[in-house]
Design a protein around this motif. Structure first.
Motif, PDB file in Angstrom:
ATOM      1  N   UNK A  36       6.753  -1.763 -13.913  1.00 40.89           N
ATOM      2  CA  UNK A  36       6.015  -1.434 -12.693  1.00 40.89           C
ATOM      3  C   UNK A  36       5.074  -0.263 -12.965  1.00 40.89           C
ATOM      4  N   UNK A  37       3.815  -0.380 -12.594  1.00 46.42           N
ATOM      5  CA  UNK A  37       2.872   0.709 -12.843  1.00 46.42           C
ATOM      6  C   UNK A  37       3.133   1.921 -11.965  1.00 46.42           C
ATOM      7  N   UNK A  38       2.589   3.047 -12.395  1.00 47.66           N
ATOM      8  CA  UNK A  38       2.634   4.271 -11.604  1.00 47.66           C
ATOM      9  C   UNK A  38       2.131   3.998 -10.178  1.00 47.66           C
ATOM     10  N   UNK A  39       2.793   4.559  -9.212  1.00 46.65           N
ATOM     11  CA  UNK A  39       2.449   4.472  -7.791  1.00 46.65           C
ATOM     12  C   UNK A  39       2.937   3.181  -7.127  1.00 46.65           C
ATOM     13  N   UNK A  40       3.682   2.330  -7.870  1.00 51.16           N
ATOM     14  CA  UNK A  40       4.273   1.146  -7.237  1.00 51.16           C
ATOM     15  C   UNK A  40       5.366   1.585  -6.262  1.00 51.16           C
ATOM     16  N   UNK A  41       5.520   0.849  -5.168  1.00 55.81           N
ATOM     17  CA  UNK A  41       6.569   1.160  -4.204  1.00 55.81           C
ATOM     18  C   UNK A  41       7.748   0.205  -4.371  1.00 55.81           C
ATOM     19  N   UNK A  42       8.954   0.762  -4.276  1.00 58.81           N
ATOM     20  CA  UNK A  42      10.175  -0.029  -4.425  1.00 58.81           C
ATOM     21  C   UNK A  42      11.159   0.380  -3.333  1.00 58.81           C
ATOM     22  N   UNK A  43      12.174  -0.473  -3.124  1.00 59.96           N
ATOM     23  CA  UNK A  43      13.222  -0.164  -2.146  1.00 59.96           C
ATOM     24  C   UNK A  43      14.563  -0.089  -2.881  1.00 59.96           C
ATOM     25  N   UNK A  44      15.249   1.038  -2.731  1.00 53.56           N
ATOM     26  CA  UNK A  44      16.580   1.188  -3.328  1.00 53.56           C
ATOM     27  C   UNK A  44      17.582   0.382  -2.495  1.00 53.56           C
ATOM     28  N   UNK A  45      18.319  -0.513  -3.171  1.00 54.61           N
ATOM     29  CA  UNK A  45      19.284  -1.345  -2.438  1.00 54.61           C
ATOM     30  C   UNK A  45      20.726  -1.129  -2.904  1.00 54.61           C
ATOM     31  N   UNK A  46      20.880  -0.337  -3.996  1.00 54.96           N
ATOM     32  CA  UNK A  46      22.253  -0.093  -4.463  1.00 54.96           C
ATOM     33  C   UNK A  46      22.285   1.121  -5.383  1.00 54.96           C
ATOM     34  N   UNK A  47      23.295   1.996  -5.208  1.00 59.80           N
ATOM     35  CA  UNK A  47      23.571   3.079  -6.143  1.00 59.80           C
ATOM     36  C   UNK A  47      24.711   2.638  -7.056  1.00 59.80           C
TER      37      UNK A  47
END
Length: 379
Positions: free
Chosen positions: A76-87
């Motif tokens: 994923x390139x710099x500044x891509x947005x992601x959602x954390x779904x699990x620790x």
């Protein structure tokens, strides 16, 4: 030369942001270089479904399992947005330039980049959360600049550098290229961190304008300016500052000698002449100090020798003997010889090599993230 220099700098910038990332070891300490990893303190653990932004300068690998040797799904390139779904609770520690970074493998959902060649891959995987930030807009600020054909922009990390450090270091590194810094206002010296006060003369009018007071004022102003720049707080930049101040001082000393020599050539007797230059310089200085016909004759011989290999010897000679046969003939002889020969008799070395300047620009660019360029097509 300017176009070639611009192409070189742009080529380096493009290479700098090419994708690369070193392997990292799970629950261990590994060494990485600054250009392959962002040095930062991991942010406080974020709740599930929190949106984060990728802050890895060269992109972030998403893996199938929470371990560094696992198969890569995508970068994923710099500044891509992601959602954390699990620790996962699986930690990782990385050492960089004597600093340690601790973080955790987390599972994320992500959107595929538009340029992705495979639009059918699984859009979830595992990443190291030290490369994620939930406060991107507050942490990273844009630097915009441009020149005649291109506009550029990139981000800098305010957790690492202040705005003033970035602005001042940009000016210091890129001063010899005619850039405009769009989103900040501060007076630039650009080409002229070096001294610009006239120190030679070709005619009586220019001679009348030579001024030690003007030279002193410019030197003191620029010395103070360089000394007070808020450069990035690293040993490298302090070394460059000292180098620049040394160049400025050597130039000032040389210019001072030149100006004084126009009015009292005896000042040249104090020169520290390189051993290899004595054969020429001893005679040269003797003629300038003695003056009179011996100086005029030396001027004639010097011009004739200089013009031998000129593409137009006749024009060269006539252009070099302005004032010949006038009541100010001796003054013109002195002006010409000081302008074209005095440099041979000094240990000036008051310049910054092109390679050194380019190195500074490369060093500065390496602190930035997400570089973008927009260049016009030219015929």
């Amino acid at each position: 030369m300017y176009i070639l220099k611009r192409i070189f700098v742009l080529s380096f910038i493009c290479l700098l942001y090419a994708c690369k990332e070193d392997k990292k070891q799970n629950t261990s300490t590994v060494s990485d270089t600054r250009d392959s990893i962002i040095v930062s303190i991991p942010e406080k653990q974020q709740p599930i479904n929190t949106i984060n932004t990728v802050i890895a300068k060269n992109g972030l690998f998403v893996r199938k399992r929470p371990e560094s040797g696992s198969e890569i799904i995508i970068k994923l390139p710099f500044k891509s947005q992601v959602k954390i779904i699990e620790h996962t609770g699986i930690t990782l520690e990385i050492r960089d330039s004597g600093k340690q970074i601790k973080g955790e493998w987390v599972k994320i959902n992500f959107e595929l980049p538009e340029e992705s060649s495979n639009q059918n891959i699984d859009q979830s995987g595992y990443v190291f959360n030290a490369f994620l930030s939930s406060r991107f807009n507050n942490r990273f600020k844009i630097l915009k600049w441009g020149e005649i054909f291109c506009d550029f922009q990139a981000y800098f990390d305010t957790d690492t550098y202040s705005e003033l450090e970035i602005i001042d270091t940009f000016q210091f590194a890129f001063r010899d290229v005619e850039y405009d810094l769009y989103n900040y206002e501060k007076p630039f010296f650009w080409y002229n961190l070096g001294l610009e006060t006239s120190y030679t003369a070709s005619n009586l009018e220019e001679l009348s304008r030579l001024s030690l007071d003007t030279l002193n004022e410019e030197y003191n102003r620029k010395y103070k300016y360089i000394q007070n720049l808020n450069l990035i707080d690293e040993e490298y930049w302090e070394k460059q500052r000292k180098r620049e101040l040394s160049i400025l001082k050597k130039s000032y000393d040389f210019y001072t000698i030149q100006i004084k020599a126009h009015f009292d050539p005896k000042i040249l007797l104090t020169l520290d002449i390189p051993a290899s230059k004595h054969e020429f310089c001893d005679v040269y200085i003797e003629r300038l100090v003695s003056g009179g016909q011996s100086l005029i004759d030396y001027w004639d011989n010097f011009v004739e020798e200089q013009c031998k290999n000129n593409y137009s010897p006749s024009n060269c000679y006539h252009e070099s003997i302005e004032g010949k046969g006038t009541e100010h003939e001796e003054t013109y002889a002195r002006m010409y010889l000081i302008k074209w020969a005095l440099g041979r008799c000094t240990k000036l070395d008051a310049y910054r090599a092109y390679e050194e300047q380019t190195e500074m620009q490369e060093r500065f660019v390496s602190t930035l993230y997400g570089f973008e360029e927009d260049c016009q097509e030219t015929d």
